[in-house]
Design an enzyme around this catalytic site. Structure first.
Site, mmCIF file in Angstrom:
data_model
loop_
_atom_site.group_PDB
_atom_site.id
_atom_site.type_symbol
_atom_site.label_atom_id
_atom_site.label_comp_id
_atom_site.label_asym_id
_atom_site.label_seq_id
_atom_site.Cartn_x
_atom_site.Cartn_y
_atom_site.Cartn_z
ATOM 1 N N CYS A 152 -8.217 -1.897 -5.269
ATOM 2 C CA CYS A 152 -7.384 -2.510 -4.551
ATOM 3 C C CYS A 152 -6.499 -0.175 -4.105
ATOM 4 O O CYS A 152 -6.518 0.213 -4.924
ATOM 5 C CB CYS A 152 -5.823 -2.830 -4.778
ATOM 6 S SG CYS A 152 -3.913 -2.443 -4.136
ATOM 7 N N TRP B 45 -4.619 -12.416 -8.596
ATOM 8 C CA TRP B 45 -4.998 -11.542 -9.556
ATOM 9 C C TRP B 45 -4.983 -12.057 -10.942
ATOM 10 O O TRP B 45 -3.693 -12.345 -11.578
ATOM 11 C CB TRP B 45 -4.210 -9.665 -9.881
ATOM 12 C CG TRP B 45 -4.457 -9.475 -7.840
ATOM 13 C CD1 TRP B 45 -2.798 -9.304 -7.327
ATOM 14 C CD2 TRP B 45 -5.433 -8.639 -7.826
ATOM 15 N NE1 TRP B 45 -3.572 -8.025 -6.144
ATOM 16 C CE2 TRP B 45 -4.338 -7.784 -6.377
ATOM 17 C CE3 TRP B 45 -7.064 -8.545 -8.106
ATOM 18 C CZ2 TRP B 45 -6.201 -7.593 -6.123
ATOM 19 C CZ3 TRP B 45 -7.639 -8.273 -7.001
ATOM 20 C CH2 TRP B 45 -7.468 -7.703 -5.823
ATOM 21 N N LYS C 296 5.590 -13.015 -3.842
ATOM 22 C CA LYS C 296 4.095 -11.713 -3.624
ATOM 23 C C LYS C 296 3.413 -11.757 -4.354
ATOM 24 O O LYS C 296 4.707 -10.468 -4.886
ATOM 25 C CB LYS C 296 4.080 -11.433 -2.458
ATOM 26 C CG LYS C 296 3.016 -10.453 -1.634
ATOM 27 C CD LYS C 296 2.847 -10.462 -0.737
ATOM 28 C CE LYS C 296 1.705 -9.311 -0.133
ATOM 29 N NZ LYS C 296 2.465 -8.762 0.882
ATOM 30 N N THR D 96 1.845 -8.697 -6.234
ATOM 31 C CA THR D 96 0.654 -7.507 -5.772
ATOM 32 C C THR D 96 0.257 -6.581 -7.087
ATOM 33 O O THR D 96 1.472 -6.165 -7.558
ATOM 34 C CB THR D 96 1.413 -6.573 -4.996
ATOM 35 O OG1 THR D 96 2.526 -6.858 -5.114
ATOM 36 C CG2 THR D 96 1.710 -7.822 -3.616
ATOM 37 N N VAL D 97 -0.580 -6.223 -6.641
ATOM 38 C CA VAL D 97 -0.453 -4.297 -7.719
ATOM 39 C C VAL D 97 -0.484 -3.427 -6.796
ATOM 40 O O VAL D 97 -0.868 -3.943 -6.180
ATOM 41 C CB VAL D 97 -1.497 -4.738 -9.071
ATOM 42 C CG1 VAL D 97 -1.611 -5.898 -9.414
ATOM 43 C CG2 VAL D 97 -3.124 -5.075 -7.395
ATOM 44 N N GLU E 287 6.035 -0.229 -5.967
ATOM 45 C CA GLU E 287 5.405 0.282 -4.600
ATOM 46 C C GLU E 287 4.861 1.395 -4.545
ATOM 47 O O GLU E 287 5.090 2.096 -5.298
ATOM 48 C CB GLU E 287 6.839 0.905 -3.493
ATOM 49 C CG GLU E 287 6.312 1.299 -2.459
ATOM 50 C CD GLU E 287 5.694 0.555 -1.168
ATOM 51 O OE1 GLU E 287 5.880 -0.420 -1.288
ATOM 52 O OE2 GLU E 287 4.565 1.488 -0.971
ATOM 53 N N SER E 288 3.386 1.432 -4.295
ATOM 54 C CA SER E 288 1.912 2.470 -4.657
ATOM 55 C C SER E 288 3.339 4.016 -4.719
ATOM 56 O O SER E 288 2.518 4.826 -4.812
ATOM 57 C CB SER E 288 1.235 2.394 -3.821
ATOM 58 O OG SER E 288 1.195 2.102 -2.667
ATOM 59 N N TYR F 273 -5.829 -3.615 7.817
ATOM 60 C CA TYR F 273 -5.733 -4.864 6.915
ATOM 61 C C TYR F 273 -4.950 -5.925 8.693
ATOM 62 O O TYR F 273 -5.316 -7.139 8.458
ATOM 63 C CB TYR F 273 -4.876 -4.809 6.048
ATOM 64 C CG TYR F 273 -5.532 -4.330 4.549
ATOM 65 C CD1 TYR F 273 -5.552 -5.527 3.687
ATOM 66 C CD2 TYR F 273 -5.551 -3.274 4.006
ATOM 67 C CE1 TYR F 273 -5.354 -5.289 2.603
ATOM 68 C CE2 TYR F 273 -5.523 -3.137 2.856
ATOM 69 C CZ TYR F 273 -6.010 -4.304 1.976
ATOM 70 O OH TYR F 273 -6.295 -3.902 0.526
HETATM 71 N N1 GSH Z 1 3.148 -2.907 -1.034
HETATM 72 C C1 GSH Z 1 2.548 -2.607 -1.484
HETATM 73 C C2 GSH Z 1 1.254 -3.523 -1.483
HETATM 74 C C3 GSH Z 1 0.447 -3.201 -2.465
HETATM 75 C C4 GSH Z 1 -0.641 -4.742 -1.941
HETATM 76 O O1 GSH Z 1 -0.857 -5.133 -1.002
HETATM 77 N N2 GSH Z 1 -1.894 -4.826 -2.874
HETATM 78 C C5 GSH Z 1 -2.961 -5.788 -2.928
HETATM 79 C C6 GSH Z 1 -3.956 -5.565 -3.397
HETATM 80 S S1 GSH Z 1 -4.630 -4.438 -2.046
HETATM 81 C C7 GSH Z 1 -1.840 -6.965 -3.276
HETATM 82 O O2 GSH Z 1 -2.004 -7.104 -5.154
HETATM 83 N N3 GSH Z 1 -2.536 -8.876 -2.920
HETATM 84 C C8 GSH Z 1 -1.889 -9.282 -3.367
HETATM 85 C C9 GSH Z 1 -1.786 -10.863 -2.426
HETATM 86 O O3 GSH Z 1 -1.711 -10.803 -1.230
HETATM 87 O O4 GSH Z 1 -1.137 -11.972 -3.072
HETATM 88 C C10 GSH Z 1 2.476 -1.274 -2.490
HETATM 89 O O5 GSH Z 1 1.773 -0.566 -1.180
HETATM 90 O O6 GSH Z 1 2.067 -0.909 -3.723
#
Ligand code: GSH
Length: 342
Positions: free
Chosen positions: A50, A93, A142, A144-145, A160-161, A208
């Protein structure tokens, strides 16, 4: 009820990918009553694949915070997150325990993917990232990592990264091996913010927007914006060593994470094939320079990167076949020292 979904579902009626904002947005700081800086209190959940999570991992290594903030790494291939519930088809994940399995298949049973460099969840012993969001009382659905986790109160501080990166840069200097490295210095804040403002929508998220577009016009306009911004980067890097000036900043780490994935993945997977990054001399040398900065290469795992994208979305790549090329050597010599600042 929480509706589980992934980024692939975040598309509007014109077929454009519209990323939802992250929802856990607390800050670790000396002034916080809830989340104070401390050694070994916080944990980072990442995927090597990621680009958002590895921004944070790169900064963790650059600052020398490996003993301060622990890290768990998910498996690159998305799996069913509720495999025992036939009604729940969410994929996302998961952690792969090498003591129990040696390889996994895609969520539709394709291929066989090694689990090297993936870890268990060292803190909560969860098997999915989804479970961590449930513990933290998530309402968006949702999963996310990256996740910055607080071991003390068992919750997500921030997902939020861009904000996690800033906390790692400034809030743990007491314990950092490189406390003087400042990737968001006061004197450059406005220049960095100005760069992030166009690099995020057009490049970081832009790839994306190309790859997840569901209509030709949505793809076409994202592609146009992406390549005019790549031309802009190339031009800036012809007279300036780094993207926001003549010192390395967070803006470089953020840009780099997209550029290093570009030729290996996005050109094929997201159809961003008007030009490869290795056809732009300044950008190509720039990727190598950033890759070779102390700490950065520890955040790059090309096997995880390629495995994730090509094996996680059956809708986009039915058979989960991973392309063989181009296998670029980013540790070879670069010429960035020759850039003469104007
Ligand atoms: N805004 C978030 C975006 C993080 C993100 O979209 N991570 C993706 C991996 S590249 C994810 O975990 N996606 C899981 C999903 O879409 O279900 C950040 O910058 O931290």
């Amino acid at each position: 009820m929480v509706q589980a979904h992934s980024a692939l579902d975040e598309v509007n009626s014109s077929g454009e990918f519209k990323r939802n904002d992250s929802i856990f947005r607390d800050f670790i700081s000396k002034d916080s009553t809830q989340f104070r800086p401390a050694a070994t209190r916080y944990h980072l959940y990442i995927s090597y694949a990621c680009p958002w999570a590895t921004r944070c991992l790169a900064v963790l290594h650059m600052k020398g915070l490996q003993e301060v903030i622990s890290v768990s790494v998910v498996h690159p291939t998305w799996q069913r997150t509720k495999p025992d519930d036939p009604e729940d088809e969410h994929c996302g994940w998961v952690f792969a325990d090498s003591a129990k399995v040696s390889a996994v298949t895609s969520s539709t049973g394709m291929g066989s993917f090694n689990i090297a460099d993936s870890t268990v969840d060292h803190v909560n012993s969860c098997t999915t990232i989804r479970e961590l969001y449930t513990i933290a009382g998530d309402s968006l659905g949702k999963y996310t990592v990256p996740i910055l986790w607080d071991k003390e109160s068992s919750t997500i501080v921030n997902n939020e990264s861009a904000e996690i990166l800033r906390m790692l840069n400034s809030e743990f200097n007491e314990w950092a091996a490189h406390p003087n490295l400042d990737l968001y210095p006061e004197s450059m804040k406005s220049a960095i913010d100005a760069v992030n403002e166009w690099v995020y929508p057009a490049i970081n998220n832009g790839v994306y927007r190309c790859g997840f577009a569901l209509t030709q016009p949505a793809y076409d306009s994202a592609l146009e914006e992406l390549y005019s911004s790549l031309d802009r980067v190339e031009k800036i890097l012809s007279t300036q060593r780094y993207i926001a000036g003549n010192v390395v900043t967070e803006a470089d780490i953020r840009l780099f994470m997209t550029l290093i994935r570009f030729d290996e993945v996005y050109v094929v997977y997201f159809k961003t094939n008007r030009k490869c990054i290795r056809e732009y001399p300044n950008m190509f040398n720039y990727i190598k320079e950033i890759f070779q900065l102390p700490g950065v290469s520890q955040s790059i795992n090309m096997a995880h990167i390629k495995t994730h994208y090509f094996t996680s979305h059956p809708k986009l790549n039915v058979y989960a076949i991973i392309p063989g090329g181009p296998c670029i050597d980013y540790s070879s010599a670069h010429d960035r020292g020759l850039v003469v600042p104007v």
